[in-house]
Enzyme design. Structure first.
Site, PDB file in Angstrom:
ATOM      1  N   ASP A  30      -4.432  -9.172  -0.570  1.00  0.00           N
ATOM      2  CA  ASP A  30      -3.253  -8.332  -0.760  1.00  0.00           C
ATOM      3  C   ASP A  30      -2.347  -8.995  -1.789  1.00  0.00           C
ATOM      4  O   ASP A  30      -2.116 -10.200  -1.758  1.00  0.00           O
ATOM      5  CB  ASP A  30      -2.508  -8.133   0.570  1.00  0.00           C
ATOM      6  CG  ASP A  30      -1.508  -6.991   0.498  1.00  0.00           C
ATOM      7  OD1 ASP A  30      -1.727  -5.970   1.183  1.00  0.00           O
ATOM      8  OD2 ASP A  30      -0.514  -7.107  -0.247  1.00  0.00           O
ATOM      9  N   HIS A  99      -7.276   1.949   4.083  1.00  0.00           N
ATOM     10  CA  HIS A  99      -7.637   0.537   3.948  1.00  0.00           C
ATOM     11  C   HIS A  99      -7.236  -0.209   5.211  1.00  0.00           C
ATOM     12  O   HIS A  99      -6.340   0.217   5.939  1.00  0.00           O
ATOM     13  CB  HIS A  99      -6.961  -0.079   2.720  1.00  0.00           C
ATOM     14  CG  HIS A  99      -5.480   0.129   2.704  1.00  0.00           C
ATOM     15  ND1 HIS A  99      -4.917   1.333   2.309  1.00  0.00           N
ATOM     16  CD2 HIS A  99      -4.462  -0.664   3.076  1.00  0.00           C
ATOM     17  CE1 HIS A  99      -3.595   1.243   2.430  1.00  0.00           C
ATOM     18  NE2 HIS A  99      -3.293   0.048   2.892  1.00  0.00           N
ATOM     19  N   HIS A 101      -5.898  -3.789   6.806  1.00  0.00           N
ATOM     20  CA  HIS A 101      -5.268  -5.092   6.572  1.00  0.00           C
ATOM     21  C   HIS A 101      -5.886  -6.113   7.519  1.00  0.00           C
ATOM     22  O   HIS A 101      -5.994  -5.857   8.733  1.00  0.00           O
ATOM     23  CB  HIS A 101      -3.765  -5.023   6.869  1.00  0.00           C
ATOM     24  CG  HIS A 101      -2.983  -4.139   5.956  1.00  0.00           C
ATOM     25  ND1 HIS A 101      -2.252  -4.629   4.890  1.00  0.00           N
ATOM     26  CD2 HIS A 101      -2.807  -2.800   5.935  1.00  0.00           C
ATOM     27  CE1 HIS A 101      -1.649  -3.621   4.272  1.00  0.00           C
ATOM     28  NE2 HIS A 101      -1.981  -2.494   4.888  1.00  0.00           N
TER      29      HIS A 101
HETATM   30  P1  AMP Z   1      -0.119   0.110   3.144  1.00  0.00           P
HETATM   31  O1  AMP Z   1       1.369  -0.093   3.114  1.00  0.00           O
HETATM   32  O2  AMP Z   1      -0.753  -0.023   4.471  1.00  0.00           O
HETATM   33  O3  AMP Z   1      -0.507   1.394   2.422  1.00  0.00           O
HETATM   34  O4  AMP Z   1      -0.713  -1.106   2.323  1.00  0.00           O
HETATM   35  C1  AMP Z   1      -0.813  -1.144   0.940  1.00  0.00           C
HETATM   36  C2  AMP Z   1      -0.974  -2.585   0.572  1.00  0.00           C
HETATM   37  O5  AMP Z   1      -1.540  -2.652  -0.719  1.00  0.00           O
HETATM   38  C3  AMP Z   1       0.335  -3.374   0.525  1.00  0.00           C
HETATM   39  O6  AMP Z   1       0.270  -4.458   1.448  1.00  0.00           O
HETATM   40  C4  AMP Z   1       0.398  -3.860  -0.932  1.00  0.00           C
HETATM   41  O7  AMP Z   1       0.930  -5.158  -1.030  1.00  0.00           O
HETATM   42  C5  AMP Z   1      -1.043  -3.803  -1.355  1.00  0.00           C
HETATM   43  N1  AMP Z   1      -1.305  -3.606  -2.772  1.00  0.00           N
HETATM   44  C6  AMP Z   1      -0.749  -2.686  -3.598  1.00  0.00           C
HETATM   45  N2  AMP Z   1      -1.255  -2.806  -4.833  1.00  0.00           N
HETATM   46  C7  AMP Z   1      -2.174  -3.800  -4.790  1.00  0.00           C
HETATM   47  C8  AMP Z   1      -3.042  -4.397  -5.744  1.00  0.00           C
HETATM   48  N3  AMP Z   1      -3.074  -3.989  -7.019  1.00  0.00           N
HETATM   49  N4  AMP Z   1      -3.846  -5.415  -5.355  1.00  0.00           N
HETATM   50  C9  AMP Z   1      -3.809  -5.847  -4.074  1.00  0.00           C
HETATM   51  N5  AMP Z   1      -3.027  -5.327  -3.131  1.00  0.00           N
HETATM   52  C10 AMP Z   1      -2.205  -4.325  -3.477  1.00  0.00           C
END
Ligand code: AMP
Ligand code: ZN
Length: 117
Positions: A30, A99, A101
């Site tokens: 992340d 996705h 976590h």
């Molecule tokens: P959610 O809030 O469950 O939709 O999680 C989205 C996650 O994607 C967040 O924890 C962000 O920090 C992560 N995220 C967004 N863009 C990227 C990226 N380019 N590479 C890795 N993680 C990302």
């Protein structure tokens, strides 16, 4: 045109360090970690919500979860981890490609699901 950032990471259009990849999912770090180890396990198929999943998607997601259990030690999660899937507005989902976590590498602090309302 697909503007999904995770689809672009999966296709390689946006470069990323992949900790694991197979025909069903990738695992990346992340970009904004909330624990000592914070990975995202991203199914390659684009859909946002459980409510959009087909039976085949459900089978594939089950395979991904099983695989996560198998590779967790190689990700530094041998002592356990928290598994979170945010769904929709109230779940504070911010990327609209389902996705998972994986949070660990430390003893985690209290989360909303342990707090009383
Ligand atoms: P959610 O809030 O469950 O939709 O999680 C989205 C996650 O994607 C967040 O924890 C962000 O920090 C992560 N995220 C967004 N863009 C990227 C990226 N380019 N590479 C890795 N993680 C990302
Ligand atoms: Zn996508």
């Amino acid at each position: 045109m697909n503007d999904c950032i995770f689809c672009k990471i999966i296709s390689g259009e946006i470069p990323s360090e992949k900790f694991y990849e197979d025909d069903l999912m990738i695992v990346i770090a992340d970009i904004s970690p909330k624990a000592a180890k914070h990975y995202l396990a991203i199914p390659k198929k684009h859909y946002k919500l459980f409510s959009e999943m087909s039976e085949a998607d459900a089978v594939d997601l089950g395979k991904c979860i099983r695989k996560i259990g198998e590779i967790a030690p190689s990700l530094g999660l041998e002592n356990g981890f928290r598994f979170v899937i945010n769904q929709g507005d109230d779940g504070e989902q911010t990327v609209f490609h389902l996705h998972m976590h994986l949070l660990g590498g430390q003893k985690l602090t209290t989360c909303d699901h342990r707090k009383s309302v």
